[in-house]
Structure formats: C-alpha cells, structure tokens
Design a protein around this motif. Structure first.
Motif, PDB file in Angstrom:
ATOM      1  N   ALA A  73       0.833  -1.204   0.000  1.00 30.49           N
ATOM      2  CA  ALA A  73       0.000   0.000   0.000  1.00 30.49           C
ATOM      3  C   ALA A  73       0.866   1.251   0.000  1.00 30.49           C
ATOM      4  N   CYS A  74       1.955   1.206   0.757  1.00 30.64           N
ATOM      5  CA  CYS A  74       2.877   2.350   0.794  1.00 30.64           C
ATOM      6  C   CYS A  74       3.552   2.544  -0.565  1.00 30.64           C
ATOM      7  N   GLU A  75       3.962   1.431  -1.212  1.00 29.29           N
ATOM      8  CA  GLU A  75       4.586   1.528  -2.537  1.00 29.29           C
ATOM      9  C   GLU A  75       3.592   2.028  -3.588  1.00 29.29           C
ATOM     10  N   LEU A  76       2.363   1.578  -3.477  1.00 33.57           N
ATOM     11  CA  LEU A  76       1.331   2.029  -4.413  1.00 33.57           C
ATOM     12  C   LEU A  76       1.052   3.517  -4.230  1.00 33.57           C
ATOM     13  N   ASP A  77       0.998   3.965  -2.988  1.00 34.93           N
ATOM     14  CA  ASP A  77       0.826   5.398  -2.718  1.00 34.93           C
ATOM     15  C   ASP A  77       1.986   6.203  -3.282  1.00 34.93           C
ATOM     16  N   ALA A  78       3.211   5.701  -3.096  1.00 31.14           N
ATOM     17  CA  ALA A  78       4.384   6.412  -3.601  1.00 31.14           C
ATOM     18  C   ALA A  78       4.378   6.478  -5.129  1.00 31.14           C
ATOM     19  N   LEU A  79       3.997   5.372  -5.757  1.00 30.29           N
ATOM     20  CA  LEU A  79       3.965   5.344  -7.216  1.00 30.29           C
ATOM     21  C   LEU A  79       2.937   6.325  -7.769  1.00 30.29           C
ATOM     22  N   THR A  80       1.739   6.318  -7.225  1.00 29.58           N
ATOM     23  CA  THR A  80       0.709   7.219  -7.740  1.00 29.58           C
ATOM     24  C   THR A  80       1.025   8.685  -7.427  1.00 29.58           C
ATOM     25  N   LEU A  81       1.633   8.940  -6.280  1.00 30.39           N
ATOM     26  CA  LEU A  81       2.027  10.316  -5.957  1.00 30.39           C
ATOM     27  C   LEU A  81       3.140  10.792  -6.889  1.00 30.39           C
ATOM     28  N   ALA A  82       4.093   9.903  -7.201  1.00 22.28           N
ATOM     29  CA  ALA A  82       5.167  10.270  -8.127  1.00 22.28           C
ATOM     30  C   ALA A  82       4.630  10.541  -9.525  1.00 22.28           C
ATOM     31  N   ARG A  83       3.678   9.716  -9.978  1.00 19.28           N
ATOM     32  CA  ARG A  83       3.092   9.932 -11.301  1.00 19.28           C
ATOM     33  C   ARG A  83       2.292  11.242 -11.339  1.00 19.28           C
ATOM     34  N   ALA A  84       1.580  11.551 -10.271  1.00 19.62           N
ATOM     35  CA  ALA A  84       0.835  12.807 -10.219  1.00 19.62           C
ATOM     36  C   ALA A  84       1.785  14.002 -10.276  1.00 19.62           C
ATOM     37  N   PHE A  85       2.895  13.913  -9.538  1.00 20.95           N
ATOM     38  CA  PHE A  85       3.893  14.987  -9.553  1.00 20.95           C
ATOM     39  C   PHE A  85       4.487  15.151 -10.953  1.00 20.95           C
ATOM     40  N   PHE A  86       4.820  14.026 -11.592  1.00 25.91           N
ATOM     41  CA  PHE A  86       5.379  14.084 -12.947  1.00 25.91           C
ATOM     42  C   PHE A  86       4.381  14.699 -13.923  1.00 25.91           C
ATOM     43  N   ASN A  87       3.109  14.306 -13.824  1.00 23.65           N
ATOM     44  CA  ASN A  87       2.101  14.844 -14.741  1.00 23.65           C
ATOM     45  C   ASN A  87       1.942  16.346 -14.583  1.00 23.65           C
ATOM     46  N   ILE A  88       2.020  16.844 -13.359  1.00 23.86           N
ATOM     47  CA  ILE A  88       1.848  18.274 -13.122  1.00 23.86           C
ATOM     48  C   ILE A  88       3.074  19.056 -13.568  1.00 23.86           C
ATOM     49  N   VAL A  89       4.261  18.551 -13.238  1.00 27.46           N
ATOM     50  CA  VAL A  89       5.498  19.298 -13.506  1.00 27.46           C
ATOM     51  C   VAL A  89       5.949  19.181 -14.954  1.00 27.46           C
ATOM     52  N   ALA A  90       5.893  17.978 -15.537  1.00 29.20           N
ATOM     53  CA  ALA A  90       6.455  17.775 -16.869  1.00 29.20           C
ATOM     54  C   ALA A  90       5.426  17.330 -17.905  1.00 29.20           C
ATOM     55  N   GLY A  91       4.494  16.489 -17.521  1.00 26.34           N
ATOM     56  CA  GLY A  91       3.570  15.907 -18.494  1.00 26.34           C
ATOM     57  C   GLY A  91       2.640  16.910 -19.132  1.00 26.34           C
ATOM     58  N   ALA A  92       1.958  17.701 -18.331  1.00 26.65           N
ATOM     59  CA  ALA A  92       0.989  18.662 -18.875  1.00 26.65           C
ATOM     60  C   ALA A  92       1.648  19.733 -19.746  1.00 26.65           C
ATOM     61  N   PRO A  93       2.743  20.353 -19.307  1.00 31.51           N
ATOM     62  CA  PRO A  93       3.396  21.320 -20.206  1.00 31.51           C
ATOM     63  C   PRO A  93       3.939  20.664 -21.476  1.00 31.51           C
ATOM     64  N   GLY A  94       4.443  19.436 -21.336  1.00 36.40           N
ATOM     65  CA  GLY A  94       4.942  18.727 -22.519  1.00 36.40           C
ATOM     66  C   GLY A  94       3.839  18.436 -23.518  1.00 36.40           C
TER      67      GLY A  94
END
Length: 106
Positions: A73-94
C-alpha cells in the motif's frame, strides 16, 4: 467571332464560354482534414498513460500477506504520488507544447 465556345477577346475562358470559379471543399472535406489531425493526437495522448496503468497494476498485484500488505500500500501510494507529480510538472506542459506543434507543423 467565337470558335469552339471560348471567349478569345478576354484571353481566358472555358470551353463553354463561361469563367468558372473553383468550388470550395464541402463540410465533409473539412471534417476529414480535422480528423486526420485529431485522431492520431488523441490516440497518442491516450496511449501515453498505458505504461502508468501497467505499473500501478503490477505494484497492486504483488503478494498480499498481512505484513506485506502495508508495504505494498505504501509503494502504491508512492507510485501514484510520483506519477501525479510528474504529470503536473512535466507531463501537462509537454503535452501542451507537443499539441501546439502538431497544429503548427503538420
């Protein structure tokens, strides 16, 4: 006079003596042209998230003993939080830049 129905006085004309204006393409032609840009762009944007779905599914389907359930559960939370951060910082502007370039440089 006239020979063959062509207006020789003006130096231009058609075989019928009437100047023809080229027809503008209809709605169907515009729709096909728009679809030629929209469909590949939408498909590429949708397929961009496929690896994310696979990563979440793989982490979520690890062995589930009581002790490892909290760790998963902790790894799943970390993975989804990392993907959300990536989408906001790099994915959407890209995606914005790529989409703008696809319309400007077909």
């Amino acid at each position: 006079g006239r020979s063959g129905g062509v207006d020789r006085r003006a130096g231009r004309g058609s075989a019928f003596g009437v100047n023809r204006v080229p027809m503008e393409p209809g709605f169907g032609a515009h729709l096909r042209a728009a679809a030629a840009i929209v469909v590949p762009t939408a498909l590429a944007n949708a397929l961009e998230y496929l690896p994310v779905c696979f990563a979440v599914a793989i982490v979520g389907h690890q062995s589930t003993t009581q002790q490892s359930a909290e760790r998963i559960a902790c790894e799943l939370d970390a993975l989804t939080l990392a993907r959300a951060f990536f989408n906001i910082v790099a994915g959407a502007p890209g995606f914005g830049v790529i989409t703008a370039l696809r319309t400007l440089c077909p």
